[in-house]
Design a protein around this motif. Structure first.
Motif: not given
Length: 670
Positions: A45-73
């Motif tokens: 996972f990684a985050i991307e910071i987004q700026t709203g029109r009013d200047g508010t900062k918020f973050a999106d959780l970005v999935l960098k690669r496929a997850l494997d539940r059998e390895q880590q649930a």
């Protein structure tokens, strides 16, 4: 800062997947408000910071690669919000990412192939193997069912039951190693996901043999009956053996009973020949019960047997046998013609025509008479018969052979010696031969009245032509004038005086003697002797003077005869007589002689008695030996008669002369 939690489907990945996160709230404004976000280290996972029109900062959780539940649930992330004030302030939020399962894992077995040994005859329901497939998914995606693949034969599926829930393979029907030694199956493990995934393995079931099968015997060929003279090493039977078991359980050994004239010879793999190893004899053992026994080498061993009967055919290899090697048959004389003498049965241990016997008399002539004229034998049963009446006094025994011949081809025969002994019957009465009776049965004798006590008056001799037992003769007085004067020896027939005569005794005495044989019943003959005693005045000489006169006369006569014989032997020349001279055994006798006008075979008792009787009549008594034996011929001649010339040698003449000398010397003595 608030805690943020989200769930993601496993293995879900479609580029940079974004998950919006709640904004951090900061009551400050301006530069003191939230300026930036930081995410804890993560490979996924990684985050991307987004700026709203009013200047508010918020973050999106970005999935960098496929997850494997059998390895880590579950993934635990820390999101940090940083303001722009001085000093900066931060706030954190915990992000828990739970990876949701998708059916992305197929069930799998520990091995691709399983090899299992199972004992044949295992009980139905017994566990063969428990298969365990695993699925890394969860929930229904990991629920597994087991099944046979299409590559598993129906026969295998019939023999083994597969539990679809737990993967247990159990015996469904009785397993027989001899039917099938190996079973192969393919088992599929399938999960219950929306899109079912499956895995498979191969199971090989090896059946372990048990010694549950008896070995088998098969008679391929059998020759019966066979001739008893069959050659050794002849094949009688061919036998094969087998055992459906394996290993030692299938290794077999073939045997026959011991002490039999047969042996087994292996001809090829599991094939045996029964051959004759010793000569056979039907007469000893007519048939054989041959038992083949086959035994495997299992533990415990199993066996089987097969019995067959071998019959022997007879051959003519035995000669007839009589119960005795020599038969002695006693036949009473005067037998009836055609009477059965004996049964001379022979035995032949062969069979049928080899056993049928025919009996013959082997021809032999005796005195120009064939045996078949005297005896007859029944050719079928060996009964021996007499064809004539036998007389012991003429024929005493016969010796011949009987042959028994079988009807085999070629015939065999044997013979036995038969000795026929004619048994004497008391069919001949005694014949009195001394004293001689010229007329009738009365004999007259004279004796001096001066006869001493114990003097021999007369001797009765009787002969019986029967056998020894029946010819034993005893003598008895049947009548005697004076029982006190005379005695009779019952065995030798001598009549002697028991005392001297007196003037009172009668001059005439009558003695009747009976000679009786020893037969049953006894036969007898009698003789009457009339004794006349001479008066005393006729006794010129006294006893002593008489002895002297006789002695001198005897010596003188002996000397004279010796001289005459010597002269004759020196001067005699052989002359041929015109007529045949009398034989050495001939007899010259007078009508009043006390013996018959024929030659008699004598014993010592008869010889002695004849001396006494004949000398009183003025006779010479000569006893000559029989040429072929030790018995004697007794001849009587008058004293005045000369011997005829013969062609006998000088030795014979001397022998006669010496006998005459002995006669005079002996009988002139009292």
């Amino acid at each position: 800062v608030q805690l943020f939690c989200c769930q993601l489907t496993t293995d879900f990945f479609s580029g940079a997947e974004r998950f919006s996160l709640n904004n951090a709230a900061d009551p400050d404004v301006g530069t003191n408000s939230v300026k930036n976000y930081h995410l804890s280290a993560s490979d996924n996972f990684a985050i991307e910071i987004q700026t709203g029109r009013d200047g508010t900062k918020f973050a999106d959780l970005v999935l960098k690669r496929a997850l494997d539940r059998e390895q880590q649930a579950v993934h635990n992330l820390i999101l940090t919000a940083v303001d722009g004030g001085v000093p900066t302030r931060t706030g954190t939020a915990s992000i828990i990412v739970r990876v949701l399962d998708v059916n992305d894992n197929a069930p799998s077995f520990d091995k691709d192939q399983y090899v299992v040994d199972v004992m044949e005859n295992s009980p139905i329901g017994s566990l063969v193997i428990k298969l365990n497939a695993t699925d890394l998914d969860e929930g229904s995606n990991s629920d597994i069912t087991y099944s046979y693949s299409l590559y598993t034969s129906e026969r295998t599926q019939m023999m083994f039951n597969l539990n679809p829930e737990n993967g247990e393979i159990r015996v469904k029907e009785m397993i027989n190693y001899e039917d099938l030694k190996l079973y192969e199956m393919e088992v599929i493990a399938s999960d219950k996901g929306p899109t079912s995934l499956s895995g498979q393995c191969r199971v090989t079931i090896q059946v372990t043999d048990m010694n549950d099968n008896h070995p088998e015997i098969s008679i391929k060929s059998f020759q019966s009956p066979v001739k008893e003279n069959v050659a050794t090493d002849t094949v009688i039977a061919v036998v094969s053996v087998s055992d459906k078991d394996s290993g030692d359980n299938g290794q077999v050994d073939l045997h026959i009973p011991e002490n039999m004239p047969f042996k087994l010879r292996e001809s090829s793999d599991n094939y045996y020949e029964l051959v004759v190893s010793e000569p056979l004899d039907r007469e000893k053992v007519p048939e054989y019960e041959i038992t083949f026994t086959v035994t495997d080498r299992g533990s415990p061993p199993l066996c089987d047997n097969e019995t067959m009967t071998l019959e022997l055919l007879d051959v003519n290899d035995n000669v007839p046998q009589f119960s005795q090697s020599f038969y002695t048959i006693r036949v009473m004389e005067n037998n009836a013609p055609g009477s059965l003498l004996s049964s001379l049965t022979a035995f032949d241990p062969d069979l049928h025509e080899n056993q049928y016997l025919v009996y013959f008399i082997i021809e032999k002539e005796i005195a120009n008479t064939s045996m078949s004229m005297l005896f007859s034998i029944n050719p079928e049963n060996g009964n021996l018969y007499a064809l004539k009446t036998f007389d012991y006094e003429i024929e005493k025994e016969f010796l011949f052979h009987i042959e028994a011949r079988d009807s085999g081809s070629p015939p065999l025969s044997s013979n036995v010696t038969v000795h026929i002994i004619i048994v004497d019957q008391n069919d001949n009465a005694p014949v009195i031969v001394s004293p001689w009776r010229a007329h009738g049965s009365v004999v007259e004798e004279k004796i001096p009245r001066s006869t001493d006590k114990g003097s021999l008056v007369a001797k009765v001799i009787a002969l019986d032509t029967d056998s020894v037992h029946n010819s034993r003769i005893t003598y008895q007085f049947l009548q005697v004038t004076d029982a006190s004067l005379f005695s009779l020896d019952q065995y030798n027939g001598e009549i002697r005086t028991m005392r001297m005569f007196s003037y009172k005794d009668s001059r005439h005495h009558r003695l009747v003697v009976v000679a009786k044989d020893n037969g049953q019943p006894a036969l007898s003959a009698t003789v009457t002797i009339k004794l006349l005693t001479m008066p005393l005045e006729y006794d010129i000489f006294s006893d002593i003077n008489l002895y002297l006169v006789i002695g001198l006369a005897s010596v003188s006569f002996l000397l004279l005869i010796t001289i005459l014989v010597t002269i004759v032997l020196k001067c005699q020349k052989p002359k041929h007589s015109k007529t045949a001279p009398p034989s050495r055994n001939s007899v010259i006798s007078e009508r009043n002689s006390t013996i018959a006008d024929s030659t008699l075979v004598s014993n010592d008792a008869y010889w002695y008695s004849l001396f006494l009787a004949e000398t009183r009549k003025g006779k010479l008594v000569v006893r000559q030996p029989v040429p072929k034996g030790s018995r004697y011929i007794v001849s009587s001649i008058p004293r005045g008669t000369g011997l005829s010339e013969t062609s006998d040698s000088a030795a014979s003449t001397l022998q006669v002369g010496l006998q005459l000398i002995c006669v005079f010397f002996f009988f002139d003595m009292p």
